[in-house]
Motif scaffolding. Structure first.
Motif, PDB file in Angstrom:
ATOM      1  N   ASN A  78      46.914  28.966  34.277  1.00 10.25           N
ATOM      2  CA  ASN A  78      47.243  27.940  35.269  1.00 10.25           C
ATOM      3  C   ASN A  78      46.470  28.137  36.567  1.00 10.25           C
ATOM      4  OD1 ASN A  78      48.996  26.832  33.536  1.00 10.25           O
ATOM      5  ND2 ASN A  78      50.820  27.840  34.393  1.00 10.25           N
ATOM      6  N   HIS A  79      46.136  29.385  36.861  1.00  6.31           N
ATOM      7  CA  HIS A  79      45.450  29.657  38.123  1.00  6.31           C
ATOM      8  C   HIS A  79      43.940  29.459  38.025  1.00  6.31           C
ATOM      9  CE1 HIS A  79      49.127  31.317  39.906  1.00  6.31           C
ATOM     10  NE2 HIS A  79      49.396  31.641  38.642  1.00  6.31           N
ATOM     11  N   TYR A  80      43.374  29.737  36.832  1.00  5.80           N
ATOM     12  CA  TYR A  80      41.917  29.655  36.710  1.00  5.80           C
ATOM     13  C   TYR A  80      41.412  28.376  36.039  1.00  5.80           C
ATOM     14  CZ  TYR A  80      41.563  34.502  38.291  1.00  5.80           C
ATOM     15  OH  TYR A  80      41.620  35.646  39.044  1.00  5.80           O
ATOM     16  N   ASN A  81      42.315  27.637  35.360  1.00  4.91           N
ATOM     17  CA  ASN A  81      41.836  26.426  34.671  1.00  4.91           C
ATOM     18  C   ASN A  81      41.092  25.486  35.616  1.00  4.91           C
ATOM     19  OD1 ASN A  81      42.624  27.000  32.113  1.00  4.91           O
ATOM     20  ND2 ASN A  81      44.523  25.828  32.169  1.00  4.91           N
ATOM     21  N   ALA A 172      43.310  39.560  34.006  1.00  8.88           N
ATOM     22  CA  ALA A 172      41.896  39.215  34.129  1.00  8.88           C
ATOM     23  C   ALA A 172      41.762  37.690  34.110  1.00  8.88           C
ATOM     24  CB  ALA A 172      41.122  39.827  32.965  1.00  8.88           C
ATOM     25  N   PRO A 173      40.720  37.169  34.748  1.00 11.45           N
ATOM     26  CA  PRO A 173      40.533  35.713  34.764  1.00 11.45           C
ATOM     27  C   PRO A 173      40.467  35.130  33.347  1.00 11.45           C
ATOM     28  CG  PRO A 173      39.077  36.759  36.344  1.00 11.45           C
ATOM     29  CD  PRO A 173      39.708  37.866  35.553  1.00 11.45           C
ATOM     30  N   THR A 174      41.254  34.108  33.129  1.00 13.29           N
ATOM     31  CA  THR A 174      41.438  33.535  31.798  1.00 13.29           C
ATOM     32  C   THR A 174      41.520  32.018  31.921  1.00 13.29           C
ATOM     33  OG1 THR A 174      42.763  35.437  31.179  1.00 13.29           O
ATOM     34  CG2 THR A 174      43.117  33.482  29.884  1.00 13.29           C
ATOM     35  N   ILE A 175      40.928  31.299  30.978  1.00  9.80           N
ATOM     36  CA  ILE A 175      41.112  29.831  30.992  1.00  9.80           C
ATOM     37  C   ILE A 175      41.418  29.302  29.592  1.00  9.80           C
ATOM     38  CG2 ILE A 175      39.672  29.229  32.983  1.00  9.80           C
ATOM     39  CD1 ILE A 175      37.632  28.354  30.526  1.00  9.80           C
ATOM     40  N   ILE A 229      34.398  34.339  34.342  1.00 12.09           N
ATOM     41  CA  ILE A 229      35.617  34.274  33.525  1.00 12.09           C
ATOM     42  C   ILE A 229      35.259  34.683  32.098  1.00 12.09           C
ATOM     43  CG2 ILE A 229      37.435  32.739  32.638  1.00 12.09           C
ATOM     44  CD1 ILE A 229      37.219  31.279  35.358  1.00 12.09           C
ATOM     45  N   GLU A 230      35.931  35.739  31.641  1.00 13.81           N
ATOM     46  CA  GLU A 230      35.502  36.335  30.369  1.00 13.81           C
ATOM     47  C   GLU A 230      36.458  36.075  29.221  1.00 13.81           C
ATOM     48  OE1 GLU A 230      33.105  40.319  31.161  1.00 13.81           O
ATOM     49  OE2 GLU A 230      35.132  40.396  31.987  1.00 13.81           O
ATOM     50  N   ILE A 231      37.663  35.599  29.515  1.00  9.38           N
ATOM     51  CA  ILE A 231      38.644  35.420  28.437  1.00  9.38           C
ATOM     52  C   ILE A 231      38.900  33.927  28.264  1.00  9.38           C
ATOM     53  CG2 ILE A 231      40.959  36.027  27.625  1.00  9.38           C
ATOM     54  CD1 ILE A 231      40.676  38.544  29.435  1.00  9.38           C
ATOM     55  N   ILE A 232      38.517  33.439  27.098  1.00 11.91           N
ATOM     56  CA  ILE A 232      38.519  32.001  26.869  1.00 11.91           C
ATOM     57  C   ILE A 232      39.465  31.685  25.719  1.00 11.91           C
ATOM     58  CG2 ILE A 232      37.053  29.971  26.428  1.00 11.91           C
ATOM     59  CD1 ILE A 232      36.172  31.792  28.870  1.00 11.91           C
ATOM     60  N   ASN A 233      40.384  30.788  25.996  1.00 14.57           N
ATOM     61  CA  ASN A 233      41.369  30.421  24.982  1.00 14.57           C
ATOM     62  C   ASN A 233      41.185  28.952  24.631  1.00 14.57           C
ATOM     63  OD1 ASN A 233      43.869  29.645  23.734  1.00 14.57           O
ATOM     64  ND2 ASN A 233      44.804  31.450  24.642  1.00 14.57           N
ATOM     65  N   PHE A 234      41.183  28.645  23.348  1.00 17.19           N
ATOM     66  CA  PHE A 234      41.139  27.235  22.943  1.00 17.19           C
ATOM     67  C   PHE A 234      42.590  26.761  22.903  1.00 17.19           C
ATOM     68  CE2 PHE A 234      37.165  28.263  20.142  1.00 17.19           C
ATOM     69  CZ  PHE A 234      36.418  28.484  21.292  1.00 17.19           C
ATOM     70  N   GLY A 235      42.940  25.884  23.817  1.00 17.05           N
ATOM     71  CA  GLY A 235      44.352  25.457  23.927  1.00 17.05           C
ATOM     72  C   GLY A 235      44.711  24.419  22.893  1.00 17.05           C
TER      73      GLY A 235
END
Ligand code: B12
Lengths: 389, 214
Positions: A78-81, A172-175, A229-235
């Protein structure tokens, strides 16, 4: 906020700086340690909506403050999206008309036609009912395709800097990357039923939309790959009842593989959110190219056992989450929660970012989150592996 | 005479246009509408349900089969009414208060229609009072409740209790379902029926209103 050029490194270690452990776990540098990241957003917002006070000592605290009080890390989507901002073509005009009784008409006008959606507020929570989706006809889907073809992405440095200063210690920064093809059609555009009919009735128009979306996301991937940003999630919110194995293989899998290949080339950690049933597609997990899967929900809430999840993910993939949300409700004993947590650690550590599948609900006991914090703390204290400095 | 096994095939494969045109041809040829439904259409939906339970069909295949069934049924229903053929039962369907999940509920509604029931669909976020009022208004013999959230499940007990207090108590049955629902929960709240899937819902509805499968 203005779009800007990318700069900045993740924050340095402080005494309880979860961002470092989070990153180390993802990249296999934690010396066997794991991390605990419960999702509490639903619990918090439902209580806020209902005007219900939070239990002591959390009343009056913000969500980050609650995480600090609970002694655990937050997955900071929510913070980095907002670091990646999507802009529509300037010729797209949106208007919202109040129709009364909590109903709103949303009109999206473009040079190639318009889309109309109608939503209605509900009295029980902040979700809205879609009375008319923004895509219901083939013409509206063509308009949606044009919008994908003409939109672009930009980087918002302010958002990154703010997230770093406000919650940089929590993880860690995540989106989340926006949904790809079928899941986007179902969830964001048409609703599952109309989406399914569209796939059968106008496959070519649907596939043109899918292609436009994938190309639009390629531009986003270029930007992600340049970013810190190194952690990427497919929502994705994958659910195998509606995304059948056939559709999964035809549409979802190839796009997922292509995305992973490009993100991995830039050294990113990539996972996807499968919060529905997943028994029929779990055997395909290792073909996706993903590093891990989030929100897989074991029985009794989901359709798979922990052992089946392990067999599906194998030894190389991460499980993110894993504890069924219902175990935080008083209908299940604390012993059940503890046993399940220990079994998950036994099966998946160190490829484990422990969490709740999917979120603790508003009826859940937040103190149970602390119980898991303690189990994880004990486990990590027993890990002898060296952590590189 | 048209070979109506093609109608069975069209429904099973979800070809709604062919299903509709075959139904029209059969009616034009003066085939008895009840026998079209009983011999070809309901068996096709029953087979779709079996394949769904066996994980051969998933929601997409089941939905398009139900849509084909509906397309044919739209033409046949007026003829059934002309011949005074009653539906298998009248069911009020809805997702309970506070819950917006409707994919499973819609599937159950379609399968019930496919099984010869008349369905009154109240949508999502339905209060106990709305269910009972609709059942009274339409003379329904069954209410089918869907809930997907553990937080909205308790709303089912409220409906069961309200039905028990209503004048229709005894004749009006309540059937429940949705991912978190179990037979144990149905027993605990005093619901009359439960199924964990849409085709089981049809069998359960038939049992509750006392009709046998076609
Ligand atoms: C799709 C989905 C959504 C969609 C709903 C779209 C829609 N129009 O329905 C959206 C994105 C909107 C959504 C929202 C939310 N969701 Co949701 N959602 C799901 C998901 C992935 C699939 C549900 C589904 O459609 N299944 C497909 C259908 C075909 O299956 P089904 O509904 O179970 O129905 C079958 C049977 O149960 C049965 N059946 C159903 N009804 C009936 C009725 C009768 C009478 C009978 C006999 C049988 C029967 O037959 C059907 C066909 O076989 C589930 C995960 C899951 N495993 O169920 C989560 C899930 C239900 N959601 C969940 C949550 C938490 C939410 C949210 C609160 C999320 C949030 N943070 O805001 C909101 C709540 C909104 C609200 N107020 O309702 C949780 C619930 C957890 C809990 N504690 O209860 C689940 C389990 C996800 C998870 N892993 O935690 N969700």
């Amino acid at each position: 906020m203005n779009e800007s050029s990318i700069s900045g490194e993740p924050k340095a270690t402080t005494p309880r700086d979860w961002s470092v452990l989070h990153r180390q776990v993802c990249f296999g540098e934690s010396g066997g340690r794991i991390i605990w990241q419960p999702r509490i957003g639903c619990w918090y917002t439902d209580k806020q909506f209902a005007g219900e006070p939070l239990p002591e000592p959390y009343e009056g605290m913000s969500v980050p403050e609650i995480f600090r009080a609970l002694g655990c890390s937050d997955r900071l989507y929510n913070h980095y999206n907002g670091c990646f901002r999507e802009s529509e073509d300037p010729r797209v005009h949106r208007t919202a008309n109040d129709l009364g009784d909590g109903r709103t008409e949303h009109v999206i006008e473009t040079p190639v036609g318009k889309q109309v959606a109608i939503t209605r507020k509900t009295t029980n929570n902040w979700h809205v009912i879609h009375e008319k989706r923004e895509v219901e006809t083939e013409e509206e889907l063509k308009v949606a395709t044009w919008r994908e073809e003409h939109a672009h992405w930009g980087w918002v440095q302010d958002c990154y800097d703010r997230a770093q200063s406000e919650v940089g210690d929590l993880g860690a920064p995540t989106i989340f990357m926006p949904r790809m093809n079928v899941q986007d059609l179902y969830i964001s555009r048409m609703g599952s039923e109309n989406g399914i009919y569209a796939l059968y009735d106008w496959p070519q128009t649907v596939e043109a939309f899918f292609r436009a979306r994938e190309e639009h996301h390629e531009q986003l991937i270029d930007l992600i790959n340049e970013s810190p940003i190194e952690i990427i999630n497919f929502g994705e919110n994958v659910h195998s009842a509606t995304l059948s194995p056939e559709m999964f293989m035809k549409y979802h899998l190839p796009t997922c593989q292509r995305r992973c290949e490009r993100l991995h080339a830039a050294g990113k950690f990539v996972c996807s959110h499968w919060d529905g049933d997943c028994g029929p597609i779990l055997p395909l997990a290792r073909e996706t190219g993903l590093d891990g899967i989030e929100a897989i929900t074991p029985r009794p809430q989901g359709d798979v056992t922990l052992e089946e999840i392990k067999a599906g993910l194998g030894d190389d993939m991460f499980l993110l989450d894993g504890i069924p949300a219902v175990y935080f409700d008083e209908t299940f004993s604390v012993e059940t929660l503890v046993e399940c947590t220990q079994r998950i650690i036994e099966l998946f550590a160190p490829k484990l970012i422990l969490g709740i599948s999917d979120e603790i609900s508003s009826t859940g006991d937040i103190e149970r989150v602390r119980i898991v914090s303690d189990i994880v703390e004990d486990y990590n204290n027993g890990c002898s592996g060296e952590v590189p400095s | 005479m048209t070979d109506l096994s093609t109608l069975y095939d069209a429904i099973l494969s979800g070809d709604h246009k062919t299903a509709r045109s075959l139904a029209q041809t059969a009616l034009d040829e003066n085939t008895d509408p009840k026998s079209i439904v009983d011999k070809y259409m309901i068996p096709a939906m029953d087979e779709a349900g079996r394949r769904f339970e066996a994980n051969v069909f998933y929601v997409p295949e089941l939905l398009i089969a139900a849509r084909a069934m509906k397309a044919a049924m739209e033409l046949i229903r007026p003829k059934l009414l002309e011949n005074h053929v009653e539906p298998a039962g009248r069911v009020v369907v809805g997702t309970v208060q506070g819950d917006l999940h409707d994919i499973g509920k819609n599937l159950v509604a379609s399968m019930l229609e496919g099984g010869g029931f008349e369905v009154i669909d109240l949508g999502v976020d339905v209060s106990p009072e709305q269910y009972v009022a609709a059942a009274t208004e339409h003379g329904a013999n069954l209410i089918a409740l869907s809930a997907l959230l553990t937080t909205t499940m308790p709303g089912m007990r409220a409906v069961v209790d309200l039905v028990k207090q209503s004048p229709a108590a005894g004749d009006l049955k309540v059937m429940i379902g949705g991912a978190p629902i179990t037979q144990t929960y149905a027993d605990e709240i005093g619901a009359d029926g439960f199924s964990d899937n849409a085709s089981g819902a049809v069998n359960e509805a038939r049992r509750l209103v006392g009709v046998t499968a076609a």
